[in-house]
Design a protein around this motif. Structure first.
Motif, PDB file in Angstrom:
ATOM      1  N   VAL A   1       0.787  -1.205  -0.021  1.00  0.00           N
ATOM      2  CA  VAL A   1      -0.057   0.225   0.021  1.00  0.00           C
ATOM      3  C   VAL A   1       0.875   1.156  -0.069  1.00  0.00           C
ATOM      4  N   GLY A   2       0.850   2.182  -0.961  1.00  0.00           N
ATOM      5  CA  GLY A   2       1.539   3.251  -1.252  1.00  0.00           C
ATOM      6  C   GLY A   2       3.057   2.922  -1.265  1.00  0.00           C
ATOM      7  N   GLY A   3       3.271   1.742  -1.974  1.00  0.00           N
ATOM      8  CA  GLY A   3       4.765   1.271  -2.043  1.00  0.00           C
ATOM      9  C   GLY A   3       5.251   0.540  -0.813  1.00  0.00           C
ATOM     10  N   LYS A   4       4.625   0.355   0.382  1.00  0.00           N
ATOM     11  CA  LYS A   4       5.162  -0.215   1.553  1.00  0.00           C
ATOM     12  C   LYS A   4       4.261  -1.596   1.731  1.00  0.00           C
ATOM     13  N   MET A   5       4.928  -2.573   2.222  1.00  0.00           N
ATOM     14  CA  MET A   5       4.541  -3.847   2.509  1.00  0.00           C
ATOM     15  C   MET A   5       4.030  -3.767   3.973  1.00  0.00           C
ATOM     16  N   LEU A   6       2.548  -3.775   4.145  1.00  0.00           N
ATOM     17  CA  LEU A   6       1.800  -4.087   5.329  1.00  0.00           C
ATOM     18  C   LEU A   6       1.260  -5.202   5.625  1.00  0.00           C
TER      19      LEU A   6
ATOM     20  N   GLY B   1      -1.582   1.172   9.352  1.00  0.00           N
ATOM     21  CA  GLY B   1      -0.641   1.504  10.543  1.00  0.00           C
ATOM     22  C   GLY B   1       0.679   2.045   9.574  1.00  0.00           C
ATOM     23  N   ALA B   2       1.693   2.203  10.366  1.00  0.00           N
ATOM     24  CA  ALA B   2       2.974   2.249   9.493  1.00  0.00           C
ATOM     25  C   ALA B   2       3.523   1.122   8.801  1.00  0.00           C
ATOM     26  N   ASP B   3       3.030  -0.146   9.627  1.00  0.00           N
ATOM     27  CA  ASP B   3       3.905  -1.293   8.961  1.00  0.00           C
ATOM     28  C   ASP B   3       2.658  -2.409   8.926  1.00  0.00           C
TER      29      ASP B   3
END
Length: 228
Positions: A81-86, A99-101
């Protein structure tokens, strides 16, 4: 068109397609969903096409391994999500919470995938609408509508009457990639082509675009591995 299997561990499903225009046997592997299509001339015997596929088994398996397996989204899975793995975690209350992660998704476990998918589509629409508003204002043009789809062949499009369409999976990409695609389609409001004038328009409203364009070429197909 029919489905057959290439034996092995595991067996590989093949989509067998006969074509009156085909001059030879050919293989194509979709990077979007991993489907292997075996095309053949209409009058060719099926066993000849399957023998050709068997001779290319190593090549097929190497490409499928490089693509990676599909990922069923659910509790415990990780999604971009938004280039980050959550990591997908159970949530409380009624709202999906980022959340952040991690991302917290309330409700029964068997509904987590559908609920998260619906949430991401809403967020994608909001982000893309905001980006298109900004870029259209910079360009001095107006668009008439935004449509969200789960497209396989393109990330966005622009019609001659000012309709913009985007893949909701853009919300999975880094923000600058989503913004680039928004700018790209908005630029078509002025130039319905990919001429030098069009690319100059993209750069005018977005800035240097080669890096996000390359990101999509290198990583975009992998976003279709996530099954909601």
């Amino acid at each position: 068109m029919s489905d057959v299997y290439l034996p092995g561990d595991p067996p590989i499903p093949l989509i067998l397609r006969r074509s009156t225009r085909a001059r030879r046997i050919s293989l194509r592997i979709s990077q979007l969903d991993g489907r292997v299509t075996l095309s053949m001339p209409a009058r060719l015997a099926e066993h000849e096409a399957l023998e050709f596929a068997r001779s290319k088994e190593g090549w097929i398996r190497n490409h499928l391994d490089a693509r990676g397996a599909d990922i069923e989204v659910g509790l415990g899975a990780e999604v971009p999500v938004g280039g980050k793995m959550l990591k997908v975690l159970p949530g409380a209350g009624r709202r999906v919470v980022l959340g952040a992660d991690h991302v917290e998704v309330p409700g029964p476990a068997d509904r987590v995938s559908a609920r998260l998918g619906a949430y991401l589509k809403e967020v994608a629409r909001d982000r893309l609408a905001g980006a298109c508003d900004d870029y259209a204002a910079r360009l001095g043009k107006r668009y008439h509508r935004i449509t969200m789809r789960d497209t396989r062949s393109r990330w966005g499009s622009c019609t001659s009457d000012g309709g913009l369409m985007f893949s909701w999976r853009l919300i999975m990409t880094p923000p600058e990639v989503l913004d680039y695609v928004a700018a790209h389609e908005v630029a078509h409001l002025a130039e319905m082509n990919h001429s030098a004038a069009f690319w100059a328009g993209v750069e005018q409203i977005y800035g240097p675009y080669k890096a996000p364009r390359k990101w999509l070429r290198d990583h975009g197909s992998g976003l279709h591995r996530f099954k909601f």
